[in-house]
Scaffold this active site. Structure first.
Site, PDB file in Angstrom:
ATOM      1  N   VAL A  11       0.797  -1.229  -0.010  1.00  0.00           N
ATOM      2  CA  VAL A  11       0.127  -0.093   0.085  1.00  0.00           C
ATOM      3  C   VAL A  11       0.699   1.272   0.118  1.00  0.00           C
ATOM      4  O   VAL A  11       0.714   2.140  -0.718  1.00  0.00           O
ATOM      5  CB  VAL A  11      -1.026   0.142   1.269  1.00  0.00           C
ATOM      6  N   GLY A 258      -7.914 -15.622  -0.763  1.00  0.00           N
ATOM      7  CA  GLY A 258      -6.720 -15.514  -0.092  1.00  0.00           C
ATOM      8  C   GLY A 258      -6.021 -13.945   0.061  1.00  0.00           C
ATOM      9  O   GLY A 258      -7.037 -13.259   0.109  1.00  0.00           O
ATOM     10  N   CYS A 261      -5.312  -9.510   2.946  1.00  0.00           N
ATOM     11  CA  CYS A 261      -6.465  -8.550   3.312  1.00  0.00           C
ATOM     12  C   CYS A 261      -7.710  -9.447   3.683  1.00  0.00           C
ATOM     13  O   CYS A 261      -8.284  -9.411   4.939  1.00  0.00           O
ATOM     14  CB  CYS A 261      -6.876  -7.660   2.483  1.00  0.00           C
TER      15      CYS A 261
HETATM   16  P1  NAD Z   1       3.238  -4.615   3.764  1.00  0.00           P
HETATM   17  O1  NAD Z   1       3.273  -5.743   4.821  1.00  0.00           O
HETATM   18  O2  NAD Z   1       3.296  -5.098   2.454  1.00  0.00           O
HETATM   19  O3  NAD Z   1       3.936  -3.361   4.073  1.00  0.00           O
HETATM   20  C1  NAD Z   1       4.187  -2.797   5.490  1.00  0.00           C
HETATM   21  C2  NAD Z   1       5.493  -2.099   5.230  1.00  0.00           C
HETATM   22  O4  NAD Z   1       5.676  -1.334   6.570  1.00  0.00           O
HETATM   23  C3  NAD Z   1       6.761  -2.864   5.430  1.00  0.00           C
HETATM   24  O5  NAD Z   1       7.490  -2.618   4.320  1.00  0.00           O
HETATM   25  C4  NAD Z   1       7.438  -3.017   6.777  1.00  0.00           C
HETATM   26  O6  NAD Z   1       8.809  -3.153   6.635  1.00  0.00           O
HETATM   27  C5  NAD Z   1       7.026  -1.488   6.978  1.00  0.00           C
HETATM   28  N1  NAD Z   1       7.104  -1.264   8.527  1.00  0.00           N
HETATM   29  C6  NAD Z   1       6.725  -2.063   9.619  1.00  0.00           C
HETATM   30  N2  NAD Z   1       6.966  -1.653  10.948  1.00  0.00           N
HETATM   31  C7  NAD Z   1       7.278  -0.349  10.537  1.00  0.00           C
HETATM   32  C8  NAD Z   1       7.774   0.792  11.253  1.00  0.00           C
HETATM   33  N3  NAD Z   1       7.867   0.805  12.378  1.00  0.00           N
HETATM   34  N4  NAD Z   1       8.355   2.256  10.592  1.00  0.00           N
HETATM   35  C9  NAD Z   1       8.301   1.989   9.083  1.00  0.00           C
HETATM   36  N5  NAD Z   1       7.853   0.933   8.513  1.00  0.00           N
HETATM   37  C10 NAD Z   1       7.335   0.071   8.974  1.00  0.00           C
HETATM   38  O7  NAD Z   1       1.612  -4.302   3.874  1.00  0.00           O
HETATM   39  P2  NAD Z   1       0.563  -3.905   3.060  1.00  0.00           P
HETATM   40  O8  NAD Z   1       0.005  -4.930   2.436  1.00  0.00           O
HETATM   41  O9  NAD Z   1       0.986  -2.628   2.333  1.00  0.00           O
HETATM   42  O10 NAD Z   1      -0.663  -3.444   4.118  1.00  0.00           O
HETATM   43  C11 NAD Z   1      -0.476  -2.271   5.064  1.00  0.00           C
HETATM   44  C12 NAD Z   1      -1.815  -1.938   5.392  1.00  0.00           C
HETATM   45  O11 NAD Z   1      -2.597  -1.547   4.528  1.00  0.00           O
HETATM   46  C13 NAD Z   1      -2.662  -3.069   6.398  1.00  0.00           C
HETATM   47  O12 NAD Z   1      -3.270  -2.353   7.365  1.00  0.00           O
HETATM   48  C14 NAD Z   1      -3.430  -3.625   5.384  1.00  0.00           C
HETATM   49  O13 NAD Z   1      -4.748  -4.237   5.628  1.00  0.00           O
HETATM   50  C15 NAD Z   1      -3.789  -2.412   4.420  1.00  0.00           C
HETATM   51  N6  NAD Z   1      -4.325  -2.579   3.173  1.00  0.00           N
HETATM   52  C16 NAD Z   1      -3.739  -3.581   2.329  1.00  0.00           C
HETATM   53  C17 NAD Z   1      -4.104  -3.722   0.967  1.00  0.00           C
HETATM   54  C18 NAD Z   1      -3.385  -4.627   0.204  1.00  0.00           C
HETATM   55  O14 NAD Z   1      -3.958  -5.004  -0.992  1.00  0.00           O
HETATM   56  N7  NAD Z   1      -2.154  -5.031   0.323  1.00  0.00           N
HETATM   57  C19 NAD Z   1      -5.294  -2.880   0.501  1.00  0.00           C
HETATM   58  C20 NAD Z   1      -5.798  -2.157   1.307  1.00  0.00           C
HETATM   59  C21 NAD Z   1      -5.482  -2.008   2.507  1.00  0.00           C
END
Ligand code: NAD
Length: 437
Positions: A11, A258, A261
């Site tokens: 995201v 899967g 999310c």
């Molecule tokens: P992800 O795991 O791909 O990315 C999260 C990132 O945050 C990682 O790169 C990690 O290293 C970093 N991180 C962790 N702790 C940190 C910190 N203290 N400081 C800085 N960076 C840090 O996760 P994602 O898939 O991008 O999802 C993020 C959020 O968005 C979640 O809540 C998810 O539910 C939501 N979301 C995801 C999607 C999707 O399709 N993946 C869609 C909508 C919403």
């Protein structure tokens, strides 16, 4: 506008890159050094169509930068997006550790008014918790805004650039105006920026994902019934989808949902309901049906071979949880393959982009191939798990000559059963009137 994006995963990277593309100065922050180094070179750690080109362009034009220095990023920006992980805690609720830890860091580094925007999917009341954390540490003025993200992996850039709607949860006009301004370039065609209270906004994201997951599990139940009564779920799908109250999307039967999310968000919403002493009965069934679906599919394969899979070669096409992504989180392929391995089958796998990620889940238990046809050499069956476009129109004659057995298990109903039968294959889809259990 000067923006920071904390958490540069699926995201955050898309959010940061797309905001840079519309002219903002964006600093993306991550704790993962290797990721930040890779991104600085213009390389994306994830596969997402169109992302790498935009990334390179915006780094080159100096609107997009990457850092591990969160304190500096907070000080230099007015709007701070949180796109941090909210993984499931042991009881299925969303673990807010990352979000609240970062809230503390933000509070310690405030040097003026800030808008803290929650992009992560977080339970109702998280904005209140973030406010509590910051108020205890800092006297600077700030607003917390809920701004859930609806992008789909595999189409993330185009979803973000052309959103159906933007949801903004806040009751502070100053922050709302900033958000409307920031999103104006993305909604020029008139799609709405829907402003609501923070709690409703937080719940909207869960309601959307839970509803979509419900649609999938419902169609999978209809499909399983189709198998038993001799009906074709694809015909039923068309029959109901033409009713505009139902709609044509998300009605495809398959091996279940899967990804990072739907499974976690369905569980987290169920936990929220539970914490408020409400029994959200549908959600429990949605998740159970989803878990059962991938197992039923594997069981059908095992039963077809009369429980004698030892030494049989099974080719798997598609590993990622859906096409156009390398994301293997909660991918049905993993469960299906594990069930086949338990029966001591030899499993050949291929995927257009997810092999590297798949290795983290499957290790050396399977044999990896870059070419789909190579998986079929001497195979007793082909199992299609992910509906990548390149699997849709293969050369069936070539496949037949390569395979030892001529049965195709189509976990996504991408083939026409009649065409395959005419080509000399046995065809077993989902909800297409054949079940072996
Ligand atoms: P992800 O795991 O791909 O990315 C999260 C990132 O945050 C990682 O790169 C990690 O290293 C970093 N991180 C962790 N702790 C940190 C910190 N203290 N400081 C800085 N960076 C840090 O996760 P994602 O898939 O991008 O999802 C993020 C959020 O968005 C979640 O809540 C998810 O539910 C939501 N979301 C995801 C999607 C999707 O399709 N993946 C869609 C909508 C919403």
């Amino acid at each position: 506008m000067k923006i920071s994006v904390i958490g540069t995963g699926y995201v955050g990277l898309v959010v940061g890159t797309c905001f840079a593309e519309t002219g903002n100065d964006v600093i993306c922050v991550d704790i993962d050094d290797a990721k930040v180094n890779m991104l600085r070179k213009g390389k994306t750690p994830i596969y997402e169509p169109g992302l790498e080109e935009l990334l390179k362009k915006n780094i080159h034009e100096k609107r997009l930068s990457f850092t591990t220095d969160i304190a500096k990023a907070i000080k230099q920006t007015e709007v701070i997006f949180l796109s941090l992980p909210t993984p499931p805690a042991e009881d299925g609720s969303a673990d807010l550790r990352h979000v609240l830890d970062v809230a503390k860091v933000i509070a310690k580094n405030m040097n003026g008014y800030k808008v803290i925007v929650t992009k992560s999917t977080v339970p109702v009341g998280t904005g209140d918790k973030i406010r509590d954390v910051i108020e205890k540490i800092s006297d600077h003025s700030f607003n917390v805004v809920s701004n859930p993200e609806f992008l789909k992996e595999g189409a993330a850039v185009s979803d973000f650039m052309k959103p159906d709607r933007i949801v903004v949860g806040s009751n502070c006009q100053r922050a709302i105006t900033i958000m409307q301004d920031l999103y104006a370039p993305f909604v020029r065609t008139g799609n709405p920026v829907i402003v609501m209270d923070e709690h409703s906004s937080e719940l909207t994201k869960y309601a959307a994902n839970a509803f979509l997951a419900t649609k999938i599990s419902f169609m999978n139940e209809i499909a399983n019934l189709c198998d038993r009564v001799g009906a074709d779920v694809d015909a039923v799908r068309k029959g109901i989808g033409s009713d505009p109250r139902i709609g044509t999307q998300f009605l495809f039967a398959g091996v279940g949902y899967g990804g990072s999310c739907f499974p976690k968000d369905v569980n987290a919403l169920e936990r929220t309901a539970h914490q408020h002493k409400y029994d959200f009965a549908i959600l429990q069934a949605v998740e159970q049906v989803n878990q059962r679906q991938r197992k039923l599919f594997a069981k059908n394969i095992v039963s077809y071979f009369h429980n004698k899979l030892k030494g049989k070669v099974i080719a798997i096409w598609g590993l990622s949880f859906k096409p156009n992504t390398d994301d293997m989180r909660e991918a049905p392929s993993v469960t299906i393959i594990q069930e086949l391995l338990k029966q001591r089958a030899i499993v050949h796998v291929t995927d257009p982009v997810a092999i590297k990620e798949a290795k983290k889940h499957l290790g050396s238990t399977v044999k990896y191939f870059d070419d789909n046809y190579q998986t079929l050499k001497g195979a007793d069956a082909l199992v299609v798990v992910t509906e990548w476009n390149e699997f849709r129109r293969p050369d069936f004659d070539k496949m037949k000559s390569l395979m030892r057995g001529h049965v195709i298990f189509d976990g996504r109903n991408i083939y026409n059963p009649q065409v395959l039968r005419e080509k000399g294959f046995e065809y077993i889809g989902i909800g297409r009137g054949v079940v072996y259990e």
